[in-house]
Design a protein around this motif. Structure first.
Motif, PDB file in Angstrom:
ATOM      1  N   LYS A  10       0.819  -1.109  -0.050  1.00  0.00           N
ATOM      2  CA  LYS A  10      -0.079   0.141  -0.073  1.00  0.00           C
ATOM      3  C   LYS A  10       0.839   1.183   0.017  1.00  0.00           C
ATOM      4  CE  LYS A  10      -3.895  -1.933   2.465  1.00  0.00           C
ATOM      5  NZ  LYS A  10      -4.341  -1.938   3.842  1.00  0.00           N
ATOM      6  N   HIS A  11       0.168   2.232  -0.502  1.00  0.00           N
ATOM      7  CA  HIS A  11       1.048   3.691  -0.626  1.00  0.00           C
ATOM      8  C   HIS A  11       0.573   4.437   0.663  1.00  0.00           C
ATOM      9  CE1 HIS A  11       3.077   3.204  -4.372  1.00  0.00           C
ATOM     10  NE2 HIS A  11       2.163   2.655  -4.722  1.00  0.00           N
ATOM     11  N   GLU A  12      -0.658   4.156   1.097  1.00  0.00           N
ATOM     12  CA  GLU A  12      -1.260   4.684   2.326  1.00  0.00           C
ATOM     13  C   GLU A  12      -1.294   3.731   3.442  1.00  0.00           C
ATOM     14  OE1 GLU A  12      -4.318   7.685   2.409  1.00  0.00           O
ATOM     15  OE2 GLU A  12      -5.618   6.332   3.476  1.00  0.00           O
ATOM     16  N   ILE A  13      -0.388   3.937   4.448  1.00  0.00           N
ATOM     17  CA  ILE A  13      -0.356   2.878   5.648  1.00  0.00           C
ATOM     18  C   ILE A  13      -0.781   3.430   7.071  1.00  0.00           C
ATOM     19  CG2 ILE A  13       1.255   1.523   6.932  1.00  0.00           C
ATOM     20  CD1 ILE A  13       3.098   1.496   4.371  1.00  0.00           C
ATOM     21  N   HIS A  14      -1.922   2.910   7.643  1.00  0.00           N
ATOM     22  CA  HIS A  14      -2.147   3.377   8.756  1.00  0.00           C
ATOM     23  C   HIS A  14      -1.534   2.668   9.907  1.00  0.00           C
ATOM     24  CE1 HIS A  14      -5.740   5.845   7.240  1.00  0.00           C
ATOM     25  NE2 HIS A  14      -5.504   4.929   6.186  1.00  0.00           N
ATOM     26  N   VAL A  15      -1.093   3.369  11.016  1.00  0.00           N
ATOM     27  CA  VAL A  15      -0.481   2.878  11.960  1.00  0.00           C
ATOM     28  C   VAL A  15      -0.693   3.720  13.495  1.00  0.00           C
ATOM     29  CG1 VAL A  15       1.703   2.265  10.726  1.00  0.00           C
ATOM     30  CG2 VAL A  15       1.520   4.570  11.938  1.00  0.00           C
ATOM     31  N   GLU A  16      -0.869   2.717  14.424  1.00  0.00           N
ATOM     32  CA  GLU A  16      -1.066   3.106  15.814  1.00  0.00           C
ATOM     33  C   GLU A  16       0.182   3.276  16.575  1.00  0.00           C
ATOM     34  OE1 GLU A  16      -3.965   3.864  17.422  1.00  0.00           O
ATOM     35  OE2 GLU A  16      -5.040   3.620  15.437  1.00  0.00           O
ATOM     36  N   THR A  17       0.591   4.656  17.104  1.00  0.00           N
ATOM     37  CA  THR A  17       1.783   4.949  17.883  1.00  0.00           C
ATOM     38  C   THR A  17       1.295   5.324  19.540  1.00  0.00           C
ATOM     39  OG1 THR A  17       1.698   7.336  17.411  1.00  0.00           O
ATOM     40  CG2 THR A  17       2.492   5.759  15.803  1.00  0.00           C
ATOM     41  N   ALA A  18       2.330   5.525  20.218  1.00  0.00           N
ATOM     42  CA  ALA A  18       1.981   5.752  21.447  1.00  0.00           C
ATOM     43  C   ALA A  18       1.386   7.300  21.652  1.00  0.00           C
ATOM     44  CB  ALA A  18       3.369   5.884  22.330  1.00  0.00           C
ATOM     45  N   GLY A  19       1.674   8.088  20.603  1.00  0.00           N
ATOM     46  CA  GLY A  19       1.272   9.480  20.291  1.00  0.00           C
ATOM     47  C   GLY A  19      -0.047   9.496  19.648  1.00  0.00           C
ATOM     48  N   GLY A  20      -0.641   8.430  19.230  1.00  0.00           N
ATOM     49  CA  GLY A  20      -1.847   8.296  18.501  1.00  0.00           C
ATOM     50  C   GLY A  20      -1.630   7.832  17.103  1.00  0.00           C
ATOM     51  N   PRO A  21      -2.937   7.703  16.313  1.00  0.00           N
ATOM     52  CA  PRO A  21      -2.866   7.144  15.001  1.00  0.00           C
ATOM     53  C   PRO A  21      -2.146   8.066  13.991  1.00  0.00           C
ATOM     54  CG  PRO A  21      -5.127   7.817  15.591  1.00  0.00           C
ATOM     55  CD  PRO A  21      -4.131   7.902  16.844  1.00  0.00           C
ATOM     56  N   LEU A  22      -1.508   7.524  13.277  1.00  0.00           N
ATOM     57  CA  LEU A  22      -0.918   8.201  12.157  1.00  0.00           C
ATOM     58  C   LEU A  22      -0.964   7.535  10.579  1.00  0.00           C
ATOM     59  CD1 LEU A  22       2.857   8.933  13.514  1.00  0.00           C
ATOM     60  CD2 LEU A  22       0.993  10.409  13.409  1.00  0.00           C
ATOM     61  N   VAL A  23      -1.134   8.287   9.729  1.00  0.00           N
ATOM     62  CA  VAL A  23      -1.085   7.745   8.360  1.00  0.00           C
ATOM     63  C   VAL A  23       0.068   8.225   7.676  1.00  0.00           C
ATOM     64  CG1 VAL A  23      -2.206   7.948   6.160  1.00  0.00           C
ATOM     65  CG2 VAL A  23      -3.586   8.251   8.331  1.00  0.00           C
ATOM     66  N   LEU A  24       0.956   7.013   7.127  1.00  0.00           N
ATOM     67  CA  LEU A  24       2.015   7.136   6.310  1.00  0.00           C
ATOM     68  C   LEU A  24       1.842   7.274   4.888  1.00  0.00           C
ATOM     69  CD1 LEU A  24       2.714   5.901   9.189  1.00  0.00           C
ATOM     70  CD2 LEU A  24       4.659   5.330   8.268  1.00  0.00           C
ATOM     71  N   ASN A  25       2.463   8.162   4.051  1.00  0.00           N
ATOM     72  CA  ASN A  25       2.222   8.081   2.638  1.00  0.00           C
ATOM     73  C   ASN A  25       3.484   7.780   1.967  1.00  0.00           C
ATOM     74  OD1 ASN A  25      -0.885   9.056   2.175  1.00  0.00           O
ATOM     75  ND2 ASN A  25      -0.144  10.616   3.618  1.00  0.00           N
ATOM     76  N   VAL A  26       3.822   6.805   1.079  1.00  0.00           N
ATOM     77  CA  VAL A  26       4.898   6.207   0.499  1.00  0.00           C
ATOM     78  C   VAL A  26       4.660   7.105  -0.933  1.00  0.00           C
ATOM     79  CG1 VAL A  26       6.123   4.478  -0.301  1.00  0.00           C
ATOM     80  CG2 VAL A  26       4.787   4.073   1.795  1.00  0.00           C
ATOM     81  N   GLN A  27       6.040   7.921  -1.060  1.00  0.00           N
ATOM     82  CA  GLN A  27       5.934   8.573  -2.281  1.00  0.00           C
ATOM     83  C   GLN A  27       6.554   7.766  -3.477  1.00  0.00           C
ATOM     84  OE1 GLN A  27       4.987  12.093  -1.813  1.00  0.00           O
ATOM     85  NE2 GLN A  27       3.987  10.861  -0.206  1.00  0.00           N
ATOM     86  N   HIS A  28       6.352   8.060  -4.507  1.00  0.00           N
ATOM     87  CA  HIS A  28       7.029   7.402  -5.721  1.00  0.00           C
ATOM     88  C   HIS A  28       8.384   7.003  -5.387  1.00  0.00           C
ATOM     89  CE1 HIS A  28       3.259   7.293  -7.752  1.00  0.00           C
ATOM     90  NE2 HIS A  28       2.999   8.715  -7.521  1.00  0.00           N
TER      91      HIS A  28
END
Length: 159
Positions: A10-28
């Protein structure tokens, strides 16, 4: 990591962290962009033992009074403004501030050089690690970092 280990394509990855949820976007080009959300300046969020909620706090280190800003982006940071990150006392002050009693859970220590109203150079002493190489930041991130340290040069410009 998850891309390197072929756990997802996936190019958009949802993760849970100690600071809260984050969305990671993998660029080309393989770089990853992350919206870390709004910085939290309340000293209690780091935690940092402060006498009040102000832009800069004075901290005593080996008889020297340092003026620093504190911020959390999910992990705690103390930021000092310096004239030149290459000559900043990162190796000496980094470990002393990282484990300072006013930071009961330790802290990452940033040394920030304001290059222009749109650019800073930053070195960070990571908790339990060592100093980073200087890196340039520009635009909004430069404004956030300058705001962390209470710098009036970039405060509030947000561009």
């Amino acid at each position: 990591f998850v891309r390197d280990q072929r756990l997802t394509h996936k190019h958009e990855i949802h993760v849970e962290t100690a600071g809260g949820p984050l969305v990671l976007n993998v660029q080309h080009d393989g770089m990853v962009r992350v919206d870390m959300g709004a910085p939290r300046f309340n000293p209690a969020t780091l935690p940092f033992e402060a006498t009040g909620d102000q832009p800069l706090h004075e901290v005593e280190v080996e008889g020297e009074t340092l003026s620093l800003g504190v911020v959390s982006m999910g992990n705690p940071h103390a930021v000092l403004q310096v004239e030149d990150v290459e000559r900043a006392p990162v190796e000496r002050l980094g470990p002393l501030l990282e484990s300072h009693p006013r930071f009961p859970k330790r802290v990452n220590v940033g040394f920030m050089q304001v290059v222009s109203p749109n650019e800073i150079r930053l070195r960070v002493f990571e908790r339990g690690s060592s100093p980073s190489r200087p890196m340039k930041k520009s635009g909004w991130r430069a404004n956030q970092n300058a705001t962390w340290s209470g710098s009036s040069v970039l405060r509030g410009s947000g561009a």
